[in-house]
Design an enzyme around this catalytic site. Structure first.
Site, PDB file in Angstrom:
ATOM      1  N   LYS A  37      24.579 -62.942  45.261  1.00  0.00           N
ATOM      2  CA  LYS A  37      25.442 -62.168  44.372  1.00  0.00           C
ATOM      3  C   LYS A  37      26.692 -62.968  43.985  1.00  0.00           C
ATOM      4  CE  LYS A  37      23.827 -57.728  46.282  1.00  0.00           C
ATOM      5  NZ  LYS A  37      24.241 -56.359  46.705  1.00  0.00           N
TER       6      LYS A  37
ATOM      7  N   TYR B 108      17.952 -51.911  39.432  1.00  0.00           N
ATOM      8  CA  TYR B 108      18.535 -50.841  40.232  1.00  0.00           C
ATOM      9  C   TYR B 108      18.205 -49.470  39.641  1.00  0.00           C
ATOM     10  CZ  TYR B 108      21.386 -53.900  43.301  1.00  0.00           C
ATOM     11  OH  TYR B 108      21.826 -54.795  44.246  1.00  0.00           O
TER      12      TYR B 108
ATOM     13  N   ASN C  12      28.340 -57.645  49.238  1.00  0.00           N
ATOM     14  CA  ASN C  12      27.642 -57.982  50.481  1.00  0.00           C
ATOM     15  C   ASN C  12      26.728 -59.195  50.350  1.00  0.00           C
ATOM     16  OD1 ASN C  12      25.778 -56.746  48.897  1.00  0.00           O
ATOM     17  ND2 ASN C  12      25.405 -54.997  50.250  1.00  0.00           N
TER      18      ASN C  12
ATOM     19  N   HIS D 243      21.088 -59.843  47.906  1.00  0.00           N
ATOM     20  CA  HIS D 243      20.091 -58.776  47.774  1.00  0.00           C
ATOM     21  C   HIS D 243      18.775 -59.239  48.368  1.00  0.00           C
ATOM     22  CE1 HIS D 243      17.356 -55.863  45.924  1.00  0.00           C
ATOM     23  NE2 HIS D 243      16.600 -56.892  45.586  1.00  0.00           N
TER      24      HIS D 243
ATOM     25  N   GLU E 157      10.284 -56.267  41.411  1.00  0.00           N
ATOM     26  CA  GLU E 157      11.482 -57.047  41.080  1.00  0.00           C
ATOM     27  C   GLU E 157      11.119 -58.443  40.575  1.00  0.00           C
ATOM     28  OE1 GLU E 157      13.801 -56.704  44.698  1.00  0.00           O
ATOM     29  OE2 GLU E 157      14.062 -54.534  44.397  1.00  0.00           O
TER      30      GLU E 157
HETATM   31  P1  IDP Z   1      20.668 -52.728  49.709  1.00  0.00           P
HETATM   32  O1  IDP Z   1      21.287 -53.849  48.885  1.00  0.00           O
HETATM   33  O2  IDP Z   1      21.012 -52.878  51.166  1.00  0.00           O
HETATM   34  O3  IDP Z   1      19.203 -52.545  49.459  1.00  0.00           O
HETATM   35  P2  IDP Z   1      21.122 -50.358  48.044  1.00  0.00           P
HETATM   36  O4  IDP Z   1      21.332 -48.970  48.561  1.00  0.00           O
HETATM   37  O5  IDP Z   1      19.829 -50.673  47.379  1.00  0.00           O
HETATM   38  O6  IDP Z   1      21.416 -51.373  49.260  1.00  0.00           O
HETATM   39  O7  IDP Z   1      22.331 -50.643  47.026  1.00  0.00           O
HETATM   40  C1  IDP Z   1      22.321 -51.777  46.188  1.00  0.00           C
HETATM   41  C2  IDP Z   1      23.703 -52.423  46.183  1.00  0.00           C
HETATM   42  O8  IDP Z   1      24.644 -51.550  45.555  1.00  0.00           O
HETATM   43  C3  IDP Z   1      24.286 -52.685  47.582  1.00  0.00           C
HETATM   44  O9  IDP Z   1      23.844 -53.898  48.150  1.00  0.00           O
HETATM   45  C4  IDP Z   1      25.767 -52.699  47.292  1.00  0.00           C
HETATM   46  O10 IDP Z   1      26.178 -53.950  46.735  1.00  0.00           O
HETATM   47  C5  IDP Z   1      25.899 -51.625  46.212  1.00  0.00           C
HETATM   48  N1  IDP Z   1      26.200 -50.274  46.765  1.00  0.00           N
HETATM   49  C6  IDP Z   1      25.325 -49.441  47.362  1.00  0.00           C
HETATM   50  N2  IDP Z   1      25.894 -48.276  47.724  1.00  0.00           N
HETATM   51  C7  IDP Z   1      27.195 -48.364  47.328  1.00  0.00           C
HETATM   52  C8  IDP Z   1      28.318 -47.459  47.416  1.00  0.00           C
HETATM   53  O11 IDP Z   1      28.257 -46.350  47.947  1.00  0.00           O
HETATM   54  N3  IDP Z   1      29.498 -47.918  46.901  1.00  0.00           N
HETATM   55  C9  IDP Z   1      29.620 -49.135  46.320  1.00  0.00           C
HETATM   56  N4  IDP Z   1      28.595 -50.004  46.213  1.00  0.00           N
HETATM   57  C10 IDP Z   1      27.400 -49.634  46.716  1.00  0.00           C
HETATM   58 MG    MG Z   2      18.179 -51.878  47.729  1.00  0.00          MG
END
Ligand code: IDP
Ligand code: MG
Length: 138
Positions: free
Chosen positions: A9, A49, A117, A120, A131
């Site tokens: 990212k 997404y 974070n 992905h 994907e």
């Molecule tokens: P993942 O990346 O661990 O699979 P997902 O729930 O698929 O998590 O969410 C995709 C990305 O969206 C996350 O990695 C994070 O960067 C962002 N994200 C997810 N939930 C939140 C939230 O509640 N607030 C802000 N950003 C979020």
């Molecule tokens: Mg995810």
């Protein structure tokens, strides 16, 4: 051979962590089978997404993911999907265990901001195939 899809990212590239993150994957035994630098366009991110586009926080995620270049790619290896998910750790860096990429390289985001974070990873074999088709075509 099983393949998973990854995105390094914008925070990973801005902070100069690409080498360390890719090294972890390679040392684990995951083989880089595709990799490309991209500036993400919003329509492609919306497809990627699809399960998040209707969430109230999606606009901040979209702004974050398009805030700078990313590296997209695929890792191959036995159980590659689960192996890469396990290496990433929990979505929220405050819950990610030390020893995971998110647990070692990221901090919790401030309220209302995107969770930055680092990387992905596809959450299932079906997601990986979906994907890879979105980002690279079949
Ligand atoms: P993942 O990346 O661990 O699979 P997902 O729930 O698929 O998590 O969410 C995709 C990305 O969206 C996350 O990695 C994070 O960067 C962002 N994200 C997810 N939930 C939140 C939230 O509640 N607030 C802000 N950003 C979020
Ligand atoms: Mg995810």
């Amino acid at each position: 051979m099983e393949e998973t899809f990854f995105i390094l990212k914008p925070d990973c590239l801005k902070r100069g962590l690409v080498g360390q993150v890719l090294e972890r994957a390679e040392v684990r035994g995951l083989e880089i089978t595709r990799m490309e630098m991209r500036q993400i366009d919003k329509p492609t991110l919306d497809k990627h997404y699809a399960d998040l586009v209707d969430k109230p926080f999606y606009p901040v995620i979209s702004d974050f993911m398009t805030s700078g270049p990313v590296l997209i790619g695929t890792f191959a290896g036995p159980g590659a999907v689960q192996a890469w998910r396990d290496m990433l750790g929990a979505t929220d860096p405050s819950k990610a265990q030390p020893g995971t990429i998110r647990g070692d390289y990221a901090l919790p985001s401030l309220p209302g901001q995107a969770i930055k974070n680092i990387a992905h990873g596809s959450d299932s074999l079906e997601s990986a195939q979906r994907e890879i088709a979105i980002w690279f075509g079949n």
